[in-house]
Design a protein around this motif. Structure first.
Motif, PDB file in Angstrom:
ATOM      1  N   ASP A 107       0.824  -1.210   0.000  1.00 39.72           N
ATOM      2  CA  ASP A 107       0.000   0.000   0.000  1.00 39.72           C
ATOM      3  C   ASP A 107       0.858   1.261   0.000  1.00 39.72           C
ATOM      4  O   ASP A 107       0.552   2.232  -0.696  1.00 39.72           O
ATOM      5  CB  ASP A 107      -0.930   0.021   1.222  1.00 39.72           C
ATOM      6  N   ASP A 111       1.136   4.176  -2.772  1.00 37.26           N
ATOM      7  CA  ASP A 111       0.906   5.578  -2.398  1.00 37.26           C
ATOM      8  C   ASP A 111       2.014   6.474  -2.945  1.00 37.26           C
ATOM      9  O   ASP A 111       1.760   7.577  -3.449  1.00 37.26           O
ATOM     10  CB  ASP A 111       0.839   5.728  -0.875  1.00 37.26           C
ATOM     11  N   ILE A 247      -5.492  -2.994  -6.385  1.00 37.24           N
ATOM     12  CA  ILE A 247      -6.517  -2.672  -5.389  1.00 37.24           C
ATOM     13  C   ILE A 247      -7.714  -3.612  -5.522  1.00 37.24           C
ATOM     14  O   ILE A 247      -8.296  -4.058  -4.529  1.00 37.24           O
ATOM     15  CB  ILE A 247      -6.952  -1.195  -5.525  1.00 37.24           C
ATOM     16  N   GLN A 250      -6.844  -6.833  -3.942  1.00 40.02           N
ATOM     17  CA  GLN A 250      -6.802  -6.715  -2.478  1.00 40.02           C
ATOM     18  C   GLN A 250      -8.210  -6.770  -1.892  1.00 40.02           C
ATOM     19  O   GLN A 250      -8.430  -7.414  -0.864  1.00 40.02           O
ATOM     20  CB  GLN A 250      -6.116  -5.407  -2.078  1.00 40.02           C
TER      21      GLN A 250
END
Length: 253
Positions: A107, A111, A247, A250
């Motif tokens: 993550d 970012d 994402i 996930q």
């Protein structure tokens, strides 16, 4: 644990009080407060270790650890026989030392990638305002020696040289420094997600949503700011799609 406080005439004393911070952290906080309260500027002298340790009431070994931290961040400059002076720290210096994708979660890596994309798209207007003929010439040379692997995928060195130059054109040292910090993260992403990026680039090529370094260069030459903005977004679209795919995985797992 111990706690440090300082009085109004800037003498620093050690007071024993329960706290969650370490002694070194307390010494660091007190020193920074001392610099601010005495309105010290870059280049001003700082008391020597012996004086500081006596004023703080801590062992010199503790003080040295604290000073080492501040030196690492570039806040203190030490010269043989001339003592210590306050220096201007690099804004991202500490960040550069700790950012290693091997120690970051997926993550956090994503970012940082997203931040980098937003930053480079954001400086588009600034590039057009500040770019000079010699900059265009240098970018031409970078593009001419650049190595495109396939489907608009570049080698790490080619990618780094091209985008580093764009950062440098802004004249903003902090922005330029960020490129050095993000480099290992981009390398990690390209290597770890090579297959995924290759498939994404193939799809984008079929859709006609690609923008090469040469395309970006041509738009810079034309001075077409609006078209460049679209092209730079297309240039980063593979990474955006990669982030969306990750994402989705996930959230579904």
């Amino acid at each position: 644990m111990d706690n440090i406080s300082h009085n109004q005439n800037s003498n620093m004393e050690l007071t024993l009080k329960p706290t969650h911070t370490t002694l070194v952290d307390q010494v660091e906080d007190c020193l920074l407060a001392h610099f601010k309260n005495n309105d010290l500027k870059v280049g001003d002298s700082i008391p020597n270790e012996k004086t500081l340790s006596e004023q703080l009431g801590v062992a010199r070994s503790v003080l040295r650890e604290c000073l080492s931290r501040l030196k690492m961040f570039g806040m203190i400059h030490s010269r043989p026989r001339k003592g210590m002076t306050l220096a201007e720290p690099t804004i991202l210096g500490g960040m550069k030392r700790v950012i290693d994708p091997r120690f970051l979660t997926e993550d956090t890596v994503l970012d940082l990638l997203e931040f980098r994309i937003a930053l480079e798209i954001g400086i588009s207007s600034d590039i057009f305002e500040k770019i000079k003929p010699e900059d265009l010439k240098e970018i031409e040379e970078i593009v001419s020696i650049g190595k495109m692997i396939e489907n608009n995928e570049y080698s790490i060195s080619s990618e780094t040289m091209f985008h580093t130059k764009l950062y440098q054109i802004t004249g903003n040292k902090t922005i330029a420094e960020f490129q050095d910090i993000i480099h290992p993260v981009l390398t990690f992403i390209k290597e770890k997600y090579h297959r995924e990026l290759s498939a994404i680039n193939s799809s984008l090529k079929e859709e006609g949503i690609t923008a090469s370094h040469a395309d970006l260069l041509n738009l810079l030459k034309k001075g077409d700011k609006a078209a460049y903005r679209i092209a730079i977004e297309w240039h980063f679209e593979p990474y955006r799609r990669l982030m969306r795919d990750i994402i989705k995985k996930q959230t579904s797992s």
